[in-house]
Design an enzyme around this catalytic site. Structure first.
Site, PDB file in Angstrom:
ATOM      1  N   GLU A  10      18.120  15.110  65.429  1.00 36.76           N
ATOM      2  CA  GLU A  10      19.343  14.309  65.247  1.00 36.76           C
ATOM      3  C   GLU A  10      19.266  13.475  63.971  1.00 36.76           C
ATOM      4  OE1 GLU A  10      17.548  14.675  67.965  1.00 36.76           O
ATOM      5  OE2 GLU A  10      18.668  14.244  69.792  1.00 36.76           O
ATOM      6  N   CYS A  40      12.985  13.522  64.700  1.00 35.06           N
ATOM      7  CA  CYS A  40      13.841  14.299  65.610  1.00 35.06           C
ATOM      8  C   CYS A  40      14.951  15.011  64.839  1.00 35.06           C
ATOM      9  CB  CYS A  40      14.508  13.377  66.621  1.00 35.06           C
ATOM     10  SG  CYS A  40      13.400  12.591  67.793  1.00 35.06           S
ATOM     11  N   CYS A  45      17.027   7.709  67.818  1.00 38.87           N
ATOM     12  CA  CYS A  45      18.123   8.524  67.273  1.00 38.87           C
ATOM     13  C   CYS A  45      19.468   7.891  67.596  1.00 38.87           C
ATOM     14  CB  CYS A  45      18.071   9.952  67.819  1.00 38.87           C
ATOM     15  SG  CYS A  45      16.779  10.934  67.047  1.00 38.87           S
TER      16      CYS A  45
HETATM   17  N1  THU Z   1      13.095  15.702  69.833  1.00 36.04           N
HETATM   18  C1  THU Z   1      14.241  15.843  69.102  1.00 36.04           C
HETATM   19  O1  THU Z   1      14.235  16.408  68.010  1.00 36.04           O
HETATM   20  N2  THU Z   1      15.377  15.345  69.630  1.00 36.04           N
HETATM   21  C2  THU Z   1      15.498  14.808  70.875  1.00 36.04           C
HETATM   22  O2  THU Z   1      16.584  14.426  71.276  1.00 36.04           O
HETATM   23  C3  THU Z   1      14.312  14.655  71.720  1.00 36.04           C
HETATM   24  C4  THU Z   1      13.028  15.018  71.102  1.00 36.04           C
HETATM   25  C5  THU Z   1      11.862  16.279  69.299  1.00 36.04           C
HETATM   26  C6  THU Z   1      10.802  15.324  68.871  1.00 36.04           C
HETATM   27  C7  THU Z   1       9.571  16.160  68.976  1.00 36.04           C
HETATM   28  O3  THU Z   1       9.432  16.944  67.799  1.00 36.04           O
HETATM   29  C8  THU Z   1       9.869  17.103  70.128  1.00 36.04           C
HETATM   30  O4  THU Z   1      11.274  17.081  70.301  1.00 36.04           O
HETATM   31  C9  THU Z   1       9.204  16.735  71.440  1.00 36.04           C
HETATM   32  O5  THU Z   1       9.443  15.440  71.777  1.00 36.04           O
END
Ligand code: THU
Length: 163
Positions: free
Chosen positions: A75, A73, A115
């Site tokens: 974050e 993610c 995260c």
């Molecule tokens: N994702 C993030 O980067 N941060 C979040 O807070 C929620 C989800 C990303 C993970 C994945 O690459 C995509 O969003 C879909 O879940």
């Protein structure tokens, strides 16, 4: 039997002109980080910007993988980037935003549990809570003081660090 109750408070900003300038600037940088996301599978591009106590801003975006658990993610990319670049500097705030390829995200997205747990480690490392600034592609902005807002009963064992 008694209840243990913890209440979370989030500031909901409907009028951008009432927003703190530093928070607004950080959100703008998170929106720039969105463009560096690698999200061919979810088509959900997330950007994160971390403001450090030394004034530096470190960016991150989600980086996906065909073997999905291997991706990360936005974050965690941002905070681990910050930890690797400035290991001794506390995090003041983190802004997170998103742009989906096929629709407009009109509400803030909140951080996933993994995260939040990783972010909480930085708070504990420096004994300093971080401000969390969230916005979808458009719409209201949410501001929360500390990871505890989203993870009130988070895992932490004081003794584990000391032994
Ligand atoms: N994702 C993030 O980067 N941060 C979040 O807070 C929620 C989800 C990303 C993970 C994945 O690459 C995509 O969003 C879909 O879940």
């Amino acid at each position: 039997m008694e209840e243990i109750k913890k209440v979370s408070v989030i500031k909901n900003i409907t009028d951008i002109s009432s927003m703190d300038e530093a928070d607004m600037a950080l959100l703008k940088q998170a929106k720039e980080a969105v463009h560096t996301a690698y999200a061919p599978y979810s088509k959900f591009h997330v950007g994160a910007a971390v403001l450090l106590a030394n004034g530096e801003v470190v960016l991150g975006s989600n980086q996906e993988n065909i073997a999905s658990p291997s991706g990360l993610c936005a974050e965690r990319v941002a905070i681990f980037h910050a930890g690797a670049k400035f290991p001794d500097v506390p995090i003041v705030s983190i802004a997170i935003t998103v742009k989906a390829e096929n629709y407009v995200v009109k509400e803030p997205i909140t951080c996933c549990g993994a995260c939040l747990q990783s972010m909480s480690e930085f708070e504990m490392k420096f004994d300093k809570e971080m401000r969390i600034i969230l916005q979808g592609e458009t719409g209201n902005i949410w501001i929360a003081e500390g990871v505890k807002t989203f993870l009130p009963f988070m895992f932490y064992v004081h003794e584990l660090k000391n032994k």
